[in-house]
Scaffold this motif. Sequence first.
Motif, PDB file in Angstrom:
ATOM      1  N   UNK A 218     -16.758 -25.448  -8.649  1.00 28.46           N
ATOM      2  CA  UNK A 218     -18.084 -26.029  -8.426  1.00 28.46           C
ATOM      3  C   UNK A 218     -19.106 -24.901  -8.248  1.00 28.46           C
ATOM      4  N   UNK A 219     -20.155 -24.881  -9.067  1.00 30.92           N
ATOM      5  CA  UNK A 219     -21.154 -23.801  -8.961  1.00 30.92           C
ATOM      6  C   UNK A 219     -22.070 -23.989  -7.757  1.00 30.92           C
ATOM      7  N   UNK A 220     -22.584 -22.871  -7.249  1.00 31.42           N
ATOM      8  CA  UNK A 220     -23.594 -22.929  -6.189  1.00 31.42           C
ATOM      9  C   UNK A 220     -23.098 -23.529  -4.898  1.00 31.42           C
ATOM     10  N   UNK A 221     -21.816 -23.295  -4.586  1.00 32.99           N
ATOM     11  CA  UNK A 221     -21.294 -23.834  -3.332  1.00 32.99           C
ATOM     12  C   UNK A 221     -21.968 -23.175  -2.135  1.00 32.99           C
ATOM     13  N   UNK A 222     -22.105 -23.948  -1.070  1.00 35.72           N
ATOM     14  CA  UNK A 222     -22.636 -23.378   0.168  1.00 35.72           C
ATOM     15  C   UNK A 222     -21.643 -22.373   0.741  1.00 35.72           C
ATOM     16  N   UNK A 223     -22.189 -21.409   1.496  1.00 34.22           N
ATOM     17  CA  UNK A 223     -21.329 -20.459   2.204  1.00 34.22           C
ATOM     18  C   UNK A 223     -20.446 -21.223   3.183  1.00 34.22           C
ATOM     19  N   UNK A 224     -19.175 -20.833   3.235  1.00 39.72           N
ATOM     20  CA  UNK A 224     -18.218 -21.539   4.098  1.00 39.72           C
ATOM     21  C   UNK A 224     -17.582 -20.561   5.081  1.00 39.72           C
ATOM     22  N   UNK A 225     -17.692 -20.873   6.376  1.00 39.58           N
ATOM     23  CA  UNK A 225     -17.110 -20.051   7.425  1.00 39.58           C
ATOM     24  C   UNK A 225     -16.144 -20.886   8.252  1.00 39.58           C
ATOM     25  N   UNK A 226     -15.118 -20.216   8.785  1.00 42.22           N
ATOM     26  CA  UNK A 226     -14.173 -20.890   9.681  1.00 42.22           C
ATOM     27  C   UNK A 226     -14.161 -20.179  11.024  1.00 42.22           C
ATOM     28  N   UNK A 227     -14.402 -20.949  12.092  1.00 44.17           N
ATOM     29  CA  UNK A 227     -14.326 -20.418  13.460  1.00 44.17           C
ATOM     30  C   UNK A 227     -12.993 -20.890  14.054  1.00 44.17           C
ATOM     31  N   UNK A 228     -12.123 -19.940  14.389  1.00 41.91           N
ATOM     32  CA  UNK A 228     -10.807 -20.271  14.931  1.00 41.91           C
ATOM     33  C   UNK A 228     -10.777 -19.908  16.415  1.00 41.91           C
ATOM     34  N   UNK A 229     -10.466 -20.890  17.248  1.00 43.88           N
ATOM     35  CA  UNK A 229     -10.543 -20.720  18.700  1.00 43.88           C
ATOM     36  C   UNK A 229      -9.135 -20.725  19.294  1.00 43.88           C
ATOM     37  N   UNK A 230      -8.839 -19.703  20.051  1.00 44.25           N
ATOM     38  CA  UNK A 230      -7.535 -19.624  20.714  1.00 44.25           C
ATOM     39  C   UNK A 230      -7.398 -20.765  21.726  1.00 44.25           C
ATOM     40  N   UNK A 231      -6.200 -21.278  21.811  1.00 43.77           N
ATOM     41  CA  UNK A 231      -5.932 -22.355  22.760  1.00 43.77           C
ATOM     42  C   UNK A 231      -6.155 -21.868  24.198  1.00 43.77           C
ATOM     43  N   UNK A 232      -6.847 -22.706  24.987  1.00 41.29           N
ATOM     44  CA  UNK A 232      -7.008 -22.395  26.405  1.00 41.29           C
ATOM     45  C   UNK A 232      -8.297 -21.695  26.764  1.00 41.29           C
ATOM     46  N   UNK A 233      -9.256 -21.530  25.803  1.00 36.23           N
ATOM     47  CA  UNK A 233     -10.534 -20.913  26.182  1.00 36.23           C
ATOM     48  C   UNK A 233     -11.259 -21.819  27.164  1.00 36.23           C
TER      49      UNK A 233
ATOM     50  N   UNK B  37      -4.020 -21.845  14.987  1.00 38.21           N
ATOM     51  CA  UNK B  37      -2.601 -22.194  14.940  1.00 38.21           C
ATOM     52  C   UNK B  37      -1.735 -21.010  15.338  1.00 38.21           C
ATOM     53  N   UNK B  38      -0.501 -21.283  15.678  1.00 41.89           N
ATOM     54  CA  UNK B  38       0.430 -20.215  16.033  1.00 41.89           C
ATOM     55  C   UNK B  38       0.639 -19.285  14.851  1.00 41.89           C
ATOM     56  N   UNK B  39       0.794 -19.885  13.640  1.00 42.30           N
ATOM     57  CA  UNK B  39       0.925 -19.083  12.421  1.00 42.30           C
ATOM     58  C   UNK B  39      -0.467 -18.938  11.810  1.00 42.30           C
ATOM     59  N   UNK B  40      -1.214 -17.981  12.373  1.00 43.45           N
ATOM     60  CA  UNK B  40      -2.613 -17.824  11.971  1.00 43.45           C
ATOM     61  C   UNK B  40      -2.733 -17.379  10.511  1.00 43.45           C
ATOM     62  N   UNK B  41      -1.820 -16.545  10.046  1.00 39.94           N
ATOM     63  CA  UNK B  41      -1.873 -16.048   8.665  1.00 39.94           C
ATOM     64  C   UNK B  41      -1.778 -17.211   7.672  1.00 39.94           C
ATOM     65  N   UNK B  42      -0.822 -18.111   7.905  1.00 37.30           N
ATOM     66  CA  UNK B  42      -0.668 -19.268   7.019  1.00 37.30           C
ATOM     67  C   UNK B  42      -1.896 -20.179   7.103  1.00 37.30           C
ATOM     68  N   UNK B  43      -2.444 -20.353   8.301  1.00 35.63           N
ATOM     69  CA  UNK B  43      -3.627 -21.184   8.493  1.00 35.63           C
ATOM     70  C   UNK B  43      -4.793 -20.659   7.660  1.00 35.63           C
TER      71      UNK B  43
END
Length: 420
Positions: free
Chosen positions: A349-364, A392-398
Amino acid sequence: MALTKKPVTGMKDILPKEMQIRDYVMNQIKETYRGFGFSSIETPCVEHIANLTSKQGGDNEKLIFKILKRGEKLNLENAQSESDLVDSGLRYDLTVPLCRYYSNNAAQLPSPFKALQMGSVWRADRPQKGRFRQFVQCDIDILGDPTNLAEIELILATTTLLGKIGFKNYRIRINDRGILKAMASYCGFPEESYDQVFIILDKMDKIGRDGVSAELIEAGYPAEHVEKYLALFDTVAHDAAGVRKLGAALQSVMPESVSENLATIMDSVEAVAVSQFDIYFDPTLVRGMSYYTGTIFEIEVEGFPGSVGGGGRYDKMIGKFTGTETPACGFSIGFERIITIMMDEAFTVPGEKEKKAYLIEKGVDSQVLSAVIREAMEERAKGVQVLVSQMNKNKKFQKEQLQKEGYMEFKEFYRGALKK
């Protein structure tokens, strides 16, 4: 016993990557067709069974998902025929519902009326690549215009849309039912045989000229009629000049206006089209729907079996509802087949919006959580697509999974500190 996790045969789950392309194409469809003056409408997915079985839908009428009567109306003990059990069905196309819709609402609609309709339809068909039992159709129709301006606008709108989503060098095959009938008449076939002759002719691309000849002779038609008929196809040129030349040859059985009308459509489309395609006169084009009365057309994409869209003129169908004939013409793109081709070609899809992921450690704590969400909301206000998710515990796979969904920038939030 575990429940079944797979979809019903012939239907499918749509994953996010495909859904993103589907949404993009749907938006392009709406934007493009509205630019040509088409208005969006919607009809119910359930239709009266009498409308669906009115001999307007050809072989599709054999594929209806029928719906049982409900409550007290369903009397299984005393039922003697299907009509005692069934009163409605899922629509197998959008044309029959459109004609009912127009018949019911014409007084509130402009004339001519240019309708855009997108929605799911259902056919109990044999599933295969690009063909499902539940699928989306996208139709544009012009109701109330008897002139070839309707066909010209429909073809231009459809080809403009296809150009916008990246299709080029495809073919619009075009014919006229009047020419089909005139060719059969000219070669000696009786009018009552036309449907059978055309069904056999429609197999030309699958069984070839010799196969069509053999089937026509086997059906009992004289060999001299069959040979004259097929020889006529051999002489046809596939441009507008070829249409006019064929019209002159058929003048004893067909008004010149039929061929001139078709040739004018071809000339006009070629003169102003903005997409790259070939408009090709194909006198073997039949299309199976019995409701077509004039011009018919199909979209052919190299390397893909079958058509990826089609339509034509159906001037008598609305009269089945109202008693008064109303000119009508429509063009449908094969939405699912187009999506299949785009997926096979790894369309992005052309002209997609910028996409960011915020990953939060459990227990903050709540302050950190609020700060993360506040930052995400600020980014969203700027037009950035932000996913906030627990790490997730397996952050690399996530991250790998999110990257497949187009997320290329990640921010990680921990109980003690912020990392980028």
